[in-house]
Scaffold this motif. Structure first.
Motif, PDB file in Angstrom:
ATOM      1  N   LYS A  50       0.830  -1.201   0.000  1.00  0.00           N
ATOM      2  CA  LYS A  50       0.000   0.000   0.000  1.00  0.00           C
ATOM      3  C   LYS A  50       0.871   1.260   0.000  1.00  0.00           C
ATOM      4  O   LYS A  50       0.619   2.217  -0.744  1.00  0.00           O
ATOM      5  CB  LYS A  50      -0.929   0.014   1.210  1.00  0.00           C
ATOM      6  N   GLU A  71      -2.430   1.182 -11.061  1.00  0.00           N
ATOM      7  CA  GLU A  71      -2.832  -0.098 -11.644  1.00  0.00           C
ATOM      8  C   GLU A  71      -1.625  -0.859 -12.176  1.00  0.00           C
ATOM      9  O   GLU A  71      -1.512  -2.090 -12.017  1.00  0.00           O
ATOM     10  CB  GLU A  71      -3.846   0.144 -12.768  1.00  0.00           C
ATOM     11  N   LYS A  74       0.395  -2.286  -9.270  1.00  0.00           N
ATOM     12  CA  LYS A  74      -0.324  -3.401  -8.645  1.00  0.00           C
ATOM     13  C   LYS A  74      -0.078  -4.678  -9.441  1.00  0.00           C
ATOM     14  O   LYS A  74       0.155  -5.754  -8.870  1.00  0.00           O
ATOM     15  CB  LYS A  74      -1.819  -3.097  -8.598  1.00  0.00           C
ATOM     16  N   GLU A 306     -11.101 -10.482  -0.160  1.00  0.00           N
ATOM     17  CA  GLU A 306     -11.483  -9.183   0.378  1.00  0.00           C
ATOM     18  C   GLU A 306     -12.603  -8.580  -0.468  1.00  0.00           C
ATOM     19  O   GLU A 306     -12.653  -8.771  -1.686  1.00  0.00           O
ATOM     20  CB  GLU A 306     -10.286  -8.228   0.382  1.00  0.00           C
ATOM     21  N   HIS A 307     -13.504  -7.858   0.184  1.00  0.00           N
ATOM     22  CA  HIS A 307     -14.626  -7.233  -0.516  1.00  0.00           C
ATOM     23  C   HIS A 307     -14.174  -5.879  -1.054  1.00  0.00           C
ATOM     24  O   HIS A 307     -14.516  -4.825  -0.530  1.00  0.00           O
ATOM     25  CB  HIS A 307     -15.806  -7.071   0.456  1.00  0.00           C
ATOM     26  N   GLU A 308     -13.354  -5.934  -2.130  1.00  0.00           N
ATOM     27  CA  GLU A 308     -12.790  -4.709  -2.686  1.00  0.00           C
ATOM     28  C   GLU A 308     -12.508  -4.890  -4.166  1.00  0.00           C
ATOM     29  O   GLU A 308     -12.458  -6.029  -4.674  1.00  0.00           O
ATOM     30  CB  GLU A 308     -11.511  -4.313  -1.949  1.00  0.00           C
ATOM     31  N   SER A 309     -12.325  -3.778  -4.861  1.00  0.00           N
ATOM     32  CA  SER A 309     -12.096  -3.797  -6.299  1.00  0.00           C
ATOM     33  C   SER A 309     -10.860  -4.631  -6.650  1.00  0.00           C
ATOM     34  O   SER A 309      -9.803  -4.473  -6.053  1.00  0.00           O
ATOM     35  CB  SER A 309     -11.915  -2.363  -6.803  1.00  0.00           C
ATOM     36  N   ALA A 311     -10.278  -7.789  -6.224  1.00  0.00           N
ATOM     37  CA  ALA A 311      -9.936  -8.937  -5.367  1.00  0.00           C
ATOM     38  C   ALA A 311     -10.160 -10.262  -6.092  1.00  0.00           C
ATOM     39  O   ALA A 311      -9.336 -11.178  -6.008  1.00  0.00           O
ATOM     40  CB  ALA A 311     -10.749  -8.886  -4.078  1.00  0.00           C
ATOM     41  N   ASN A 314      -7.495 -10.860  -8.707  1.00  0.00           N
ATOM     42  CA  ASN A 314      -6.222 -11.250  -8.098  1.00  0.00           C
ATOM     43  C   ASN A 314      -6.186 -12.737  -7.782  1.00  0.00           C
ATOM     44  O   ASN A 314      -5.158 -13.400  -7.963  1.00  0.00           O
ATOM     45  CB  ASN A 314      -5.973 -10.434  -6.826  1.00  0.00           C
ATOM     46  N   LYS A 337     -22.861 -12.028   6.109  1.00  0.00           N
ATOM     47  CA  LYS A 337     -22.080 -10.958   5.485  1.00  0.00           C
ATOM     48  C   LYS A 337     -22.841 -10.479   4.249  1.00  0.00           C
ATOM     49  O   LYS A 337     -22.609 -10.974   3.135  1.00  0.00           O
ATOM     50  CB  LYS A 337     -20.669 -11.430   5.104  1.00  0.00           C
ATOM     51  N   GLN A 340     -21.683 -10.043   0.338  1.00  0.00           N
ATOM     52  CA  GLN A 340     -20.346 -10.597   0.150  1.00  0.00           C
ATOM     53  C   GLN A 340     -20.488 -12.065  -0.244  1.00  0.00           C
ATOM     54  O   GLN A 340     -21.426 -12.741   0.186  1.00  0.00           O
ATOM     55  CB  GLN A 340     -19.496 -10.441   1.412  1.00  0.00           C
ATOM     56  N   ASN A 368      -8.840 -14.748   1.943  1.00  0.00           N
ATOM     57  CA  ASN A 368      -9.254 -14.813   3.350  1.00  0.00           C
ATOM     58  C   ASN A 368      -9.496 -16.250   3.788  1.00  0.00           C
ATOM     59  O   ASN A 368      -9.359 -16.582   4.966  1.00  0.00           O
ATOM     60  CB  ASN A 368     -10.541 -14.001   3.551  1.00  0.00           C
TER      61      ASN A 368
END
Length: 376
Positions: A50, A71, A74, A306-309, A311, A314, A337, A340, A368
């Motif tokens: 990060k 981007e 990453k 993970e609940h993110e853009s 993920a 990846n 959840k 999710q 996770n």
């Protein structure tokens, strides 16, 4: 030289320099991997990444370029991690997957449970997969079947997981996470639905049709031609035929197999009610032990990210980057959840393959949760 040609020449020069610097960076990454092998340090350091991403974005001169730089780095860092995972697995680091390789799955002298009754498609799948000299019995629900195996009363359960016409059997995916069972094999059978009624019934007599929800879904086009018929969901197709036989009402019919009709003394009122000659159902063979045969070629896994853009990408990139062919992906809500999801993925491979080991190590390190459901 035209302006366009000049611009392209400049881009080629820059790209060549990018490739040179990329390879130089990867050489350093390999040194990092060797250090982590010696020290046991984790490959993924989210906080470090990060800080790195924020740092390179701050060096860009426009907001567009800052987003693009983020981007780009990453992706570069994800590629670096993949190379580190390769080096770790080559050095025997990554731990056991918990599965034992066996020569073959026993198909005789075992106890097998299936959902439904004799004459159900699950019964047909069981007979197709196992040999004659087994002990078998049926239960009412999918959950009951898994419970029988989990408690040791049965060695294996035969359960439907997807149909080529109606899609997945969602309950099975959810139950796979509830029970610590493993997919040891699969059996695909052709599903030929017919409409069954009493011996004295005619098509115009029918008012109510019973079948499993999958049976009703697979025959939707046929049922839509008879909008006055009431459609009633039942535990399975053969149980629907049994109900019609037992209640002896000329107005009732069942969508089931021709064999179920013969078993319960019913007449075929309509053939090919699925209207799909290729209609087939895939059944899985579930056992308690994490085993796989030497020539197993399909792997099923479940993971949560993970609940993110980005993920999900990846996670899947580990399969793609290692040259593995993903054959299926499904998502199911994670209990408690909201919005999710956990993902169920099938891909070609064997747990002994180095590419599979690399992919699983990458997913396990960055997800996770990861569960290997089976190699079969």
């Amino acid at each position: 030289m035209t302006d366009l040609q000049q611009y392209r020449h400049e881009i080629d020069r820059i790209d060549n320099e990018i490739v040179r610097l990329f390879e130089e960076r990867m050489e350093v990454c390999e040194k990092v991997a060797r250090y982590k092998i010696q020290t046991g340090k984790q490959v993924l350091d989210p906080e470090r990444e990060k800080i790195k991403i924020d740092g390179v974005k701050a060096k860009a001169h426009t907001s567009f370029n800052a987003m693009g730089t983020g981007e780009l780095f990453k992706l570069i860092m994800a590629i670096s991690r993949k190379r580190q995972y390769q080096l770790l697995t080559q050095n025997g680091i990554g731990g056991s997957n918990g599965f034992e390789q066996i020569q073959e799955l026993p198909r005789e002298g075992v106890t097998v449970v299936f959902q439904g009754v004799e004459g159900a498609y699950s019964y047909g799948a069981m007979r197709a997969y196992f040999k004659e000299n087994i002990k078998s019995y049926h239960v009412k629900t999918f959950k009951d079947a898994m419970e029988e195996v989990s408690e040791g009363r049965a060695d294996y359960a035969v359960l439907p997981i997807e149909n080529s016409t109606a899609g997945i059997v969602a309950d099975i995916y959810d139950l796979l996470m509830e029970y610590q069972l493993y997919i040891a094999g699969e059996q695909i059978i052709r599903v030929e639905h017919v409409l069954l009624g009493l011996s004295n019934a005619q098509l115009e007599d029918i008012q109510t049709v019973y079948s499993h929800p999958q049976g009703l879904a697979q025959c939707k086009a046929f049922l839509d031609e008879h909008p006055c018929w009431k459609q009633v969901k039942a535990g399975n197709t053969a149980a629907s035929a049994k109900k019609v036989s037992e209640e002896q009402l000329v107005s009732q019919a069942a969508i089931a197999s021709r064999e179920a009709g013969e078993l319960f003394g019913l007449k075929v009122l309509a053939k090919n009610v699925c209207k799909n000659d290729g209609n087939a159902t895939r059944f899985i063979i579930l056992g308690r032990k994490p085993v796989y045969v030497k020539n197993a070629s399909r792997i099923s896994i479940c993971f949560e990210a993970e609940h993110e853009s980005g993920a999900l990408y990846n996670m899947l990139s580990h399969i793609i980057y290692n040259g593995l062919n993903m054959t299926k992906i499904e998502s199911r809500p994670i209990p408690d959840k909201n919005w999710q999801y956990r993902f169920f993925v099938d891909f070609d491979g064997n747990l002994q393959d180095s590419a599979v080991k690399n992919a699983l190590m990458g997913i396990r390190s960055e997800a996770n949760m990861l569960r290997i459901l089976g190699n079969y």
